[in-house]
Design an enzyme around this catalytic site. Structure first.
Site, PDB file in Angstrom:
ATOM      1  N   GLY A  17       0.770  -1.236   0.000  1.00  0.00           N
ATOM      2  CA  GLY A  17       0.000   0.000   0.000  1.00  0.00           C
ATOM      3  C   GLY A  17       0.805   1.291   0.000  1.00  0.00           C
ATOM      4  N   ILE A  18       0.478   2.165   0.930  1.00  0.00           N
ATOM      5  CA  ILE A  18       1.055   3.508   0.978  1.00  0.00           C
ATOM      6  C   ILE A  18       2.564   3.446   1.225  1.00  0.00           C
ATOM      7  CG2 ILE A  18       1.068   5.653   2.339  1.00  0.00           C
ATOM      8  CD1 ILE A  18      -2.006   5.190   2.777  1.00  0.00           C
ATOM      9  N   ASP A  37       9.137  -4.159   7.163  1.00  0.00           N
ATOM     10  CA  ASP A  37       7.748  -4.623   7.285  1.00  0.00           C
ATOM     11  C   ASP A  37       7.729  -5.861   8.169  1.00  0.00           C
ATOM     12  OD1 ASP A  37       5.068  -3.949   5.326  1.00  0.00           O
ATOM     13  OD2 ASP A  37       5.002  -5.822   6.457  1.00  0.00           O
ATOM     14  N   ASP A  69       8.775  -5.887  13.158  1.00  0.00           N
ATOM     15  CA  ASP A  69       7.490  -5.627  13.803  1.00  0.00           C
ATOM     16  C   ASP A  69       7.694  -4.384  14.670  1.00  0.00           C
ATOM     17  OD1 ASP A  69       5.332  -5.471  15.525  1.00  0.00           O
ATOM     18  OD2 ASP A  69       5.262  -7.630  15.943  1.00  0.00           O
ATOM     19  N   VAL A  70       7.061  -3.273  14.271  1.00  0.00           N
ATOM     20  CA  VAL A  70       7.331  -1.998  14.951  1.00  0.00           C
ATOM     21  C   VAL A  70       6.861  -1.995  16.407  1.00  0.00           C
ATOM     22  CG1 VAL A  70       7.269  -0.664  12.802  1.00  0.00           C
ATOM     23  CG2 VAL A  70       5.162  -0.910  14.164  1.00  0.00           C
ATOM     24  N   TYR A 165      -8.438   3.053  16.901  1.00  0.00           N
ATOM     25  CA  TYR A 165      -7.823   3.602  15.686  1.00  0.00           C
ATOM     26  C   TYR A 165      -7.861   5.131  15.723  1.00  0.00           C
ATOM     27  CZ  TYR A 165      -6.484   4.200  10.806  1.00  0.00           C
ATOM     28  OH  TYR A 165      -5.817   4.577   9.649  1.00  0.00           O
ATOM     29  N   ALA A 199      -7.367   3.501  -1.554  1.00  0.00           N
ATOM     30  CA  ALA A 199      -7.554   2.097  -1.951  1.00  0.00           C
ATOM     31  C   ALA A 199      -6.239   1.338  -1.806  1.00  0.00           C
ATOM     32  CB  ALA A 199      -8.055   2.027  -3.398  1.00  0.00           C
ATOM     33  N   THR A 200      -6.144   0.545  -0.773  1.00  0.00           N
ATOM     34  CA  THR A 200      -4.950  -0.278  -0.517  1.00  0.00           C
ATOM     35  C   THR A 200      -5.429  -1.640   0.007  1.00  0.00           C
ATOM     36  OG1 THR A 200      -4.707   0.240   1.829  1.00  0.00           O
ATOM     37  CG2 THR A 200      -3.673   1.793   0.277  1.00  0.00           C
TER      38      THR A 200
HETATM   39  P1  NAP Z   1      -1.546  -1.793   4.151  1.00  0.00           P
HETATM   40  O1  NAP Z   1      -1.677  -1.889   2.672  1.00  0.00           O
HETATM   41  O2  NAP Z   1      -2.209  -2.810   5.001  1.00  0.00           O
HETATM   42  O3  NAP Z   1      -0.001  -1.682   4.519  1.00  0.00           O
HETATM   43  C1  NAP Z   1       0.434  -1.653   5.838  1.00  0.00           C
HETATM   44  C2  NAP Z   1       1.688  -2.466   5.931  1.00  0.00           C
HETATM   45  O4  NAP Z   1       2.148  -2.406   7.294  1.00  0.00           O
HETATM   46  C3  NAP Z   1       1.467  -3.949   5.603  1.00  0.00           C
HETATM   47  O5  NAP Z   1       2.518  -4.447   4.827  1.00  0.00           O
HETATM   48  C4  NAP Z   1       1.431  -4.575   6.982  1.00  0.00           C
HETATM   49  O6  NAP Z   1       1.822  -5.938   6.972  1.00  0.00           O
HETATM   50  C5  NAP Z   1       2.449  -3.739   7.697  1.00  0.00           C
HETATM   51  N1  NAP Z   1       2.360  -3.905   9.150  1.00  0.00           N
HETATM   52  C6  NAP Z   1       1.279  -4.221   9.890  1.00  0.00           C
HETATM   53  N2  NAP Z   1       1.613  -4.326  11.188  1.00  0.00           N
HETATM   54  C7  NAP Z   1       2.959  -4.086  11.250  1.00  0.00           C
HETATM   55  C8  NAP Z   1       3.890  -4.083  12.301  1.00  0.00           C
HETATM   56  N3  NAP Z   1       3.524  -4.378  13.573  1.00  0.00           N
HETATM   57  N4  NAP Z   1       5.177  -3.789  12.025  1.00  0.00           N
HETATM   58  C9  NAP Z   1       5.562  -3.525  10.766  1.00  0.00           C
HETATM   59  N5  NAP Z   1       4.736  -3.551   9.713  1.00  0.00           N
HETATM   60  C10 NAP Z   1       3.427  -3.820   9.962  1.00  0.00           C
HETATM   61  O7  NAP Z   1      -2.143  -0.384   4.671  1.00  0.00           O
HETATM   62  P2  NAP Z   1      -2.080   1.099   4.056  1.00  0.00           P
HETATM   63  O8  NAP Z   1      -3.458   1.458   3.674  1.00  0.00           O
HETATM   64  O9  NAP Z   1      -0.972   1.227   3.108  1.00  0.00           O
HETATM   65  O10 NAP Z   1      -1.770   1.903   5.401  1.00  0.00           O
HETATM   66  C11 NAP Z   1      -0.531   2.498   5.676  1.00  0.00           C
HETATM   67  C12 NAP Z   1      -0.748   3.564   6.730  1.00  0.00           C
HETATM   68  O11 NAP Z   1      -1.684   4.534   6.245  1.00  0.00           O
HETATM   69  C13 NAP Z   1      -1.324   3.057   8.050  1.00  0.00           C
HETATM   70  O12 NAP Z   1      -0.710   3.735   9.130  1.00  0.00           O
HETATM   71  C14 NAP Z   1      -2.782   3.430   7.960  1.00  0.00           C
HETATM   72  O13 NAP Z   1      -3.376   3.596   9.223  1.00  0.00           O
HETATM   73  C15 NAP Z   1      -2.675   4.738   7.216  1.00  0.00           C
HETATM   74  N6  NAP Z   1      -3.902   5.168   6.578  1.00  0.00           N
HETATM   75  C16 NAP Z   1      -4.456   4.414   5.587  1.00  0.00           C
HETATM   76  C17 NAP Z   1      -5.645   4.848   5.016  1.00  0.00           C
HETATM   77  C18 NAP Z   1      -6.327   4.075   3.921  1.00  0.00           C
HETATM   78  O14 NAP Z   1      -7.468   4.414   3.578  1.00  0.00           O
HETATM   79  N7  NAP Z   1      -5.696   3.064   3.338  1.00  0.00           N
HETATM   80  C19 NAP Z   1      -6.244   6.031   5.459  1.00  0.00           C
HETATM   81  C20 NAP Z   1      -5.639   6.762   6.465  1.00  0.00           C
HETATM   82  C21 NAP Z   1      -4.470   6.322   7.019  1.00  0.00           C
HETATM   83  P3  NAP Z   1       0.671  -7.061   6.906  1.00  0.00           P
HETATM   84  O15 NAP Z   1      -0.066  -6.819   5.629  1.00  0.00           O
HETATM   85  O16 NAP Z   1       1.444  -8.339   6.927  1.00  0.00           O
HETATM   86  O17 NAP Z   1      -0.185  -6.832   8.114  1.00  0.00           O
END
Ligand code: NAP
Length: 261
Positions: A17-18, A37, A69-70, A165, A199-200
């Site tokens: 994703g992001i 990650d 793992d953060v 959250y 969208a992720t």
């Molecule tokens: P994503 O596609 O699920 O990517 C998040 C990544 O972080 C995944 O690779 C996940 O691994 C990894 N992760 C999870 N727990 C972790 C840990 N303890 N230590 C290290 N890595 C870990 O999500 P995303 O949408 O890109 O989100 C990225 C950030 O943007 C997050 O902080 C989220 O809250 C924020 N955000 C997203 C949105 C949205 O609409 N997508 C909106 C606002 C904010 P696994 O897949 O193996 O769990």
């Protein structure tokens, strides 16, 4: 000249994703990216993709990856030491790793307690742990920290979401401001990005199974479409580069206008 040449940039959650989009975007601007990650194979895939792009190599960009793992503070300290020894001094940190759950406070007891523990451990403690681990390098390089907040850094959303959250993302913004205040005199800048509905893989099942929820978000989004991970790259490059030399303690909303209405 590329905007991030001679920088070493750590991105957490860079396997998806992001985080993955920002890691690639930074490398295209000449940074040497370290993708971290919890899913080490996914982080490695991000780094391999970066190394395979010839234009990135031409700009001086590169990539490495590690499993992290953060939420595990000792592991964060260990990885920071390893990166210092094997790669060099980190000058950009993106605290991106995060998880989301959509259970309210009135859900089953076990769920709400577990959600609180898990979400705070990753989204808030994780941001502290990684920042703390890389702080010596970031201070030495007059570095830049970018934390990924949310519209939930300001409001709760009425689509189902967990109080944990919302609390975690409010906390991320508070931490951003506190660090910006404390580290500004040292030349370290600390900012946040506030994505809207992007969208992720994080929300893939919601998008597939809950069109009503997506409609609720889109009805509140002037640009009328979900964001893409690539939409987050421009704000991230801006905050990481000298283009934002006088910007600190800020949150750049990349939310399609959600917070404007
Ligand atoms: P994503 O596609 O699920 O990517 C998040 C990544 O972080 C995944 O690779 C996940 O691994 C990894 N992760 C999870 N727990 C972790 C840990 N303890 N230590 C290290 N890595 C870990 O999500 P995303 O949408 O890109 O989100 C990225 C950030 O943007 C997050 O902080 C989220 O809250 C924020 N955000 C997203 C949105 C949205 O609409 N997508 C909106 C606002 C904010 P696994 O897949 O193996 O769990």
């Amino acid at each position: 000249m590329a905007l991030l040449q001679n920088h070493i940039a750590v991105v957490t959650g860079a396997g998806s994703g992001i985080g993955r989009a920002i890691a690639i975007g930074f490398a295209r601007e000449g940074a040497h990216v370290v993708a971290l990650d919890i899913d080490g194979a996914a982080a490695a895939e991000t780094a391999e993709g970066i190394r395979a792009e010839q234009t990135i190599r031409a700009e001086g960009g590169g990539a490495a990856s590690f499993t992290l793992d953060v939420s595990r503070r000792d592991d964060c300290d260990a990885i920071a030491k390893r990166i210092a020894d094997e790669i060099g001094e980190v000058s950009i940190l993106v605290n991106n790793a995060g998880i989301v759950r959509r259970n309210g406070m009135l859900g089953a007891d076990g769920d709400v307690v577990k959600d609180w523990d898990d979400i705070i451990a990753v989204n808030l403690d994780g941001v502290f742990n990684v920042t703390h681990a890389f702080l010596p390098a970031l201070r030495a390089t007059k570095g830049r920290i970018i934390n990924i907040g949310s519209i939930q850094s300001f409001v709760h959303v009425r689509t189902p979401s967990s109080p944990a959250y919302t609390a975690s993302k409010h906390g991320v913004l508070g931490f951003t401001r506190a660090l910006a205040a404390e580290l500004g005199k040292e030349g370290v800048r600390v900012n946040a990005i506030g994505p809207g509905f992007i969208a992720t893989p994080l929300n893939a099942s919601t998008r597939a199974n809950n069109p009503e929820l997506v409609k609720t978000f889109m009805d509140h989004t002037p640009l009328g479409r979900p964001g893409t991970a690539d939409d987050m790259v421009g704000p991230a490059v801006f905050l990481a580069s000298d283009m934002s030399a006088y910007v600190t303690g800020a949150i750049i909303m990349a939310d399609g206008g959600y917070r404007a209405i």
